[in-house]
Motif scaffolding. Structure first.
Motif, PDB file in Angstrom:
ATOM      1  N   LEU A 146       0.805  -1.005   0.142  1.00  0.00           N
ATOM      2  CA  LEU A 146       0.007   0.027   0.050  1.00  0.00           C
ATOM      3  C   LEU A 146       0.832   1.314  -0.011  1.00  0.00           C
ATOM      4  CD1 LEU A 146      -2.011  -2.186   1.159  1.00  0.00           C
ATOM      5  CD2 LEU A 146      -3.055   0.074   2.115  1.00  0.00           C
ATOM      6  N   THR A 147       1.601   1.380  -1.220  1.00  0.00           N
ATOM      7  CA  THR A 147       2.376   2.761  -1.341  1.00  0.00           C
ATOM      8  C   THR A 147       1.932   4.040  -1.908  1.00  0.00           C
ATOM      9  OG1 THR A 147       3.316   1.552  -3.143  1.00  0.00           O
ATOM     10  CG2 THR A 147       4.225   1.044  -1.247  1.00  0.00           C
ATOM     11  N   ASP A 148       2.135   5.067  -1.310  1.00  0.00           N
ATOM     12  CA  ASP A 148       1.733   6.229  -1.751  1.00  0.00           C
ATOM     13  C   ASP A 148       0.101   6.288  -2.148  1.00  0.00           C
ATOM     14  OD1 ASP A 148       4.273   7.365  -2.171  1.00  0.00           O
ATOM     15  OD2 ASP A 148       4.223   6.279  -4.085  1.00  0.00           O
ATOM     16  N   VAL A 149      -0.602   5.830  -1.013  1.00  0.00           N
ATOM     17  CA  VAL A 149      -1.947   5.567  -0.970  1.00  0.00           C
ATOM     18  C   VAL A 149      -2.627   6.783   0.056  1.00  0.00           C
ATOM     19  CG1 VAL A 149      -4.143   3.975  -0.475  1.00  0.00           C
ATOM     20  CG2 VAL A 149      -1.955   3.227  -1.242  1.00  0.00           C
ATOM     21  N   ASP A 150      -3.628   7.258  -0.242  1.00  0.00           N
ATOM     22  CA  ASP A 150      -4.226   8.479   0.463  1.00  0.00           C
ATOM     23  C   ASP A 150      -5.377   7.562   1.340  1.00  0.00           C
ATOM     24  OD1 ASP A 150      -5.436  10.514   1.689  1.00  0.00           O
ATOM     25  OD2 ASP A 150      -5.827  11.553  -0.283  1.00  0.00           O
ATOM     26  N   LEU A 151      -4.851   7.311   2.645  1.00  0.00           N
ATOM     27  CA  LEU A 151      -5.808   6.726   3.633  1.00  0.00           C
ATOM     28  C   LEU A 151      -6.551   7.569   4.590  1.00  0.00           C
ATOM     29  CD1 LEU A 151      -3.652   3.684   4.132  1.00  0.00           C
ATOM     30  CD2 LEU A 151      -5.719   3.651   3.022  1.00  0.00           C
ATOM     31  N   SER A 152      -6.546   8.977   4.325  1.00  0.00           N
ATOM     32  CA  SER A 152      -6.906   9.823   5.306  1.00  0.00           C
ATOM     33  C   SER A 152      -8.327   9.474   5.528  1.00  0.00           C
ATOM     34  CB  SER A 152      -6.781  11.487   4.554  1.00  0.00           C
ATOM     35  OG  SER A 152      -7.407  11.483   3.510  1.00  0.00           O
ATOM     36  N   GLY A 153      -8.677   9.781   6.910  1.00  0.00           N
ATOM     37  CA  GLY A 153      -9.899   9.582   7.315  1.00  0.00           C
ATOM     38  C   GLY A 153     -10.560   8.020   7.256  1.00  0.00           C
ATOM     39  N   ALA A 154      -9.821   7.018   6.619  1.00  0.00           N
ATOM     40  CA  ALA A 154     -10.052   5.797   6.532  1.00  0.00           C
ATOM     41  C   ALA A 154     -10.317   5.082   7.961  1.00  0.00           C
ATOM     42  CB  ALA A 154      -8.958   4.907   5.683  1.00  0.00           C
ATOM     43  N   GLN A 155     -11.118   4.004   7.815  1.00  0.00           N
ATOM     44  CA  GLN A 155     -11.357   3.304   9.004  1.00  0.00           C
ATOM     45  C   GLN A 155     -10.533   1.977   8.876  1.00  0.00           C
ATOM     46  OE1 GLN A 155     -15.832   2.705   9.992  1.00  0.00           O
ATOM     47  NE2 GLN A 155     -15.926   3.800   8.074  1.00  0.00           N
ATOM     48  N   LEU A 156      -9.553   2.004   9.861  1.00  0.00           N
ATOM     49  CA  LEU A 156      -8.388   0.857   9.889  1.00  0.00           C
ATOM     50  C   LEU A 156      -8.591   0.070  11.053  1.00  0.00           C
ATOM     51  CD1 LEU A 156      -5.645   3.204   8.876  1.00  0.00           C
ATOM     52  CD2 LEU A 156      -7.159   1.732   7.050  1.00  0.00           C
ATOM     53  N   HIS A 157      -9.491   0.139  11.995  1.00  0.00           N
ATOM     54  CA  HIS A 157      -9.522  -0.493  13.245  1.00  0.00           C
ATOM     55  C   HIS A 157      -9.399  -2.206  12.896  1.00  0.00           C
ATOM     56  CE1 HIS A 157     -10.523  -1.122  17.386  1.00  0.00           C
ATOM     57  NE2 HIS A 157     -11.215  -2.116  16.953  1.00  0.00           N
ATOM     58  N   SER A 158      -8.888  -2.801  13.793  1.00  0.00           N
ATOM     59  CA  SER A 158      -8.588  -4.154  13.564  1.00  0.00           C
ATOM     60  C   SER A 158      -7.887  -4.725  12.312  1.00  0.00           C
ATOM     61  CB  SER A 158      -9.650  -5.019  14.025  1.00  0.00           C
ATOM     62  OG  SER A 158     -10.209  -4.528  15.309  1.00  0.00           O
ATOM     63  N   ALA A 159      -7.457  -3.946  11.347  1.00  0.00           N
ATOM     64  CA  ALA A 159      -6.852  -4.334  10.225  1.00  0.00           C
ATOM     65  C   ALA A 159      -5.432  -4.962  10.598  1.00  0.00           C
ATOM     66  CB  ALA A 159      -6.679  -3.188   9.389  1.00  0.00           C
ATOM     67  N   SER A 173      -4.937   8.406   9.986  1.00  0.00           N
ATOM     68  CA  SER A 173      -6.127   7.886  10.464  1.00  0.00           C
ATOM     69  C   SER A 173      -5.812   6.325  11.285  1.00  0.00           C
ATOM     70  CB  SER A 173      -6.919   7.441   9.622  1.00  0.00           C
ATOM     71  OG  SER A 173      -7.495   8.723   8.996  1.00  0.00           O
ATOM     72  N   LEU A 174      -4.430   6.001  11.073  1.00  0.00           N
ATOM     73  CA  LEU A 174      -4.008   4.876  11.723  1.00  0.00           C
ATOM     74  C   LEU A 174      -3.921   4.936  13.237  1.00  0.00           C
ATOM     75  CD1 LEU A 174      -1.987   2.195   9.942  1.00  0.00           C
ATOM     76  CD2 LEU A 174      -1.612   2.600  12.377  1.00  0.00           C
ATOM     77  N   ASP A 175      -4.420   3.924  14.224  1.00  0.00           N
ATOM     78  CA  ASP A 175      -4.071   4.160  15.517  1.00  0.00           C
ATOM     79  C   ASP A 175      -3.211   2.823  15.627  1.00  0.00           C
ATOM     80  OD1 ASP A 175      -3.997   3.796  18.208  1.00  0.00           O
ATOM     81  OD2 ASP A 175      -6.224   4.228  18.672  1.00  0.00           O
ATOM     82  N   PRO A 176      -2.146   3.018  15.661  1.00  0.00           N
ATOM     83  CA  PRO A 176      -0.963   1.861  16.151  1.00  0.00           C
ATOM     84  C   PRO A 176      -1.695   0.843  17.151  1.00  0.00           C
ATOM     85  CG  PRO A 176      -0.027   3.641  16.834  1.00  0.00           C
ATOM     86  CD  PRO A 176      -1.187   4.324  16.061  1.00  0.00           C
ATOM     87  N   LEU A 177      -2.552   1.367  18.181  1.00  0.00           N
ATOM     88  CA  LEU A 177      -2.877   0.564  19.181  1.00  0.00           C
ATOM     89  C   LEU A 177      -4.044  -0.429  18.708  1.00  0.00           C
ATOM     90  CD1 LEU A 177      -2.814   3.120  22.143  1.00  0.00           C
ATOM     91  CD2 LEU A 177      -0.969   1.276  21.310  1.00  0.00           C
ATOM     92  N   THR A 178      -4.622  -0.117  17.540  1.00  0.00           N
ATOM     93  CA  THR A 178      -5.822  -1.006  17.403  1.00  0.00           C
ATOM     94  C   THR A 178      -5.603  -1.815  16.052  1.00  0.00           C
ATOM     95  OG1 THR A 178      -6.813   1.005  15.829  1.00  0.00           O
ATOM     96  CG2 THR A 178      -7.407   0.891  18.245  1.00  0.00           C
ATOM     97  N   VAL A 179      -4.376  -1.755  15.398  1.00  0.00           N
ATOM     98  CA  VAL A 179      -3.815  -2.546  14.361  1.00  0.00           C
ATOM     99  C   VAL A 179      -2.840  -3.398  14.367  1.00  0.00           C
ATOM    100  CG1 VAL A 179      -4.960  -0.628  12.625  1.00  0.00           C
ATOM    101  CG2 VAL A 179      -2.396  -0.824  13.359  1.00  0.00           C
ATOM    102  N   GLN A 180      -2.696  -4.523  13.518  1.00  0.00           N
ATOM    103  CA  GLN A 180      -1.423  -5.188  13.659  1.00  0.00           C
ATOM    104  C   GLN A 180      -0.401  -4.590  12.580  1.00  0.00           C
ATOM    105  OE1 GLN A 180      -1.886  -9.658  14.254  1.00  0.00           O
ATOM    106  NE2 GLN A 180      -4.115  -9.167  14.005  1.00  0.00           N
TER     107      GLN A 180
END
Length: 203
Positions: A146-159, A173-180
């Motif tokens: 996933l390079t040079d991808v605009d993930l602003s505002g994305a829902q990434l929980h548990s990804a 938008s990535l919370d390092p505490l909720t993803v692997q």
């Protein structure tokens, strides 16, 4: 607040069922509010095709190539995307439900507000794509690119981003505490963004 994709709310006007469209050239075709059921689109190609508010159920997109085409506000259910390539396509507001992705590749284009909750995108390649406010909740992205991808505002929980290459992507938008994130590849700048999200002062 992200509301997610909006699939078609009106019934299709036309249903195309159990058709063999193997290697069909879809270039320039325009479909609106069509339902494609158990259609074989293996090795199909298309440049500038438009599908708006369409439903694809059990459709096989194997080894198909789509360039500069639009699949807007569509629903894909139980579809197969094996060695499928999308280049500079627009899929805003579309939803993928229980689809399979192998050797899946997306280059450029606008996939904002796309719904991919729980999608198995292991080893997929997504580069230079706009995916603002996309829903990746619970998605599997191990060893994906996933390079040079605009993930602003994305829902990434548990990804799951284990061993994923995320270089150049917007991770605000990535919370390092909720993803692997184990063994994921990121830049120093991205690392600073993640540390800030964790409440750490980076100096």
């Amino acid at each position: 607040m992200t509301t997610g994709p909006t699939p078609p709310t009106t019934p299709p006007e036309t249903t195309i069922r159990s058709q063999d469209w193997y290697a069909t050239d879809l270039s320039g075709r325009h479909y609106s509010r069509h339902a494609f059921i158990d259609v074989d689109l293996t090795e199909s190609t298309g440049r500038g095709a438009v599908f708006d508010q369409c439903t694809f159920r059990g459709v096989r997109f194997n080894v198909s190539r789509h360039s500069g085409s639009a699949f807007t506000n569509c629903t894909f259910s139980h579809c197969v995307f094996f060695d499928t390539h999308f280049s500079d396509c627009k899929l805003t507001g579309s939803l993928f439900e229980q689809c399979s992705f192998s050797l899946f590749e997306v280059t450029g284009g606008d996939w904002s507000f796309v719904g991919l909750p729980g999608a198995d995108l292991r080893r997929a390649s997504l580069t230079g794509v706009r995916m603002r406010e996309a829903d990746f909740t619970g998605a599997r992205l191990e060893e994906a690119t996933l390079t040079d991808v605009d993930l602003s505002g994305a829902q990434l929980h548990s990804a799951n981003f284990i061993r994923c290459d995320l270089q150049g992507s917007d991770l605000s938008s990535l919370d390092p505490l909720t993803v692997q994130l184990g063994q994921a590849t990121i830049s120093l700048e991205q690392a600073a963004v993640l540390m800030t999200a964790m409440g750490v002062n980076v100096v």
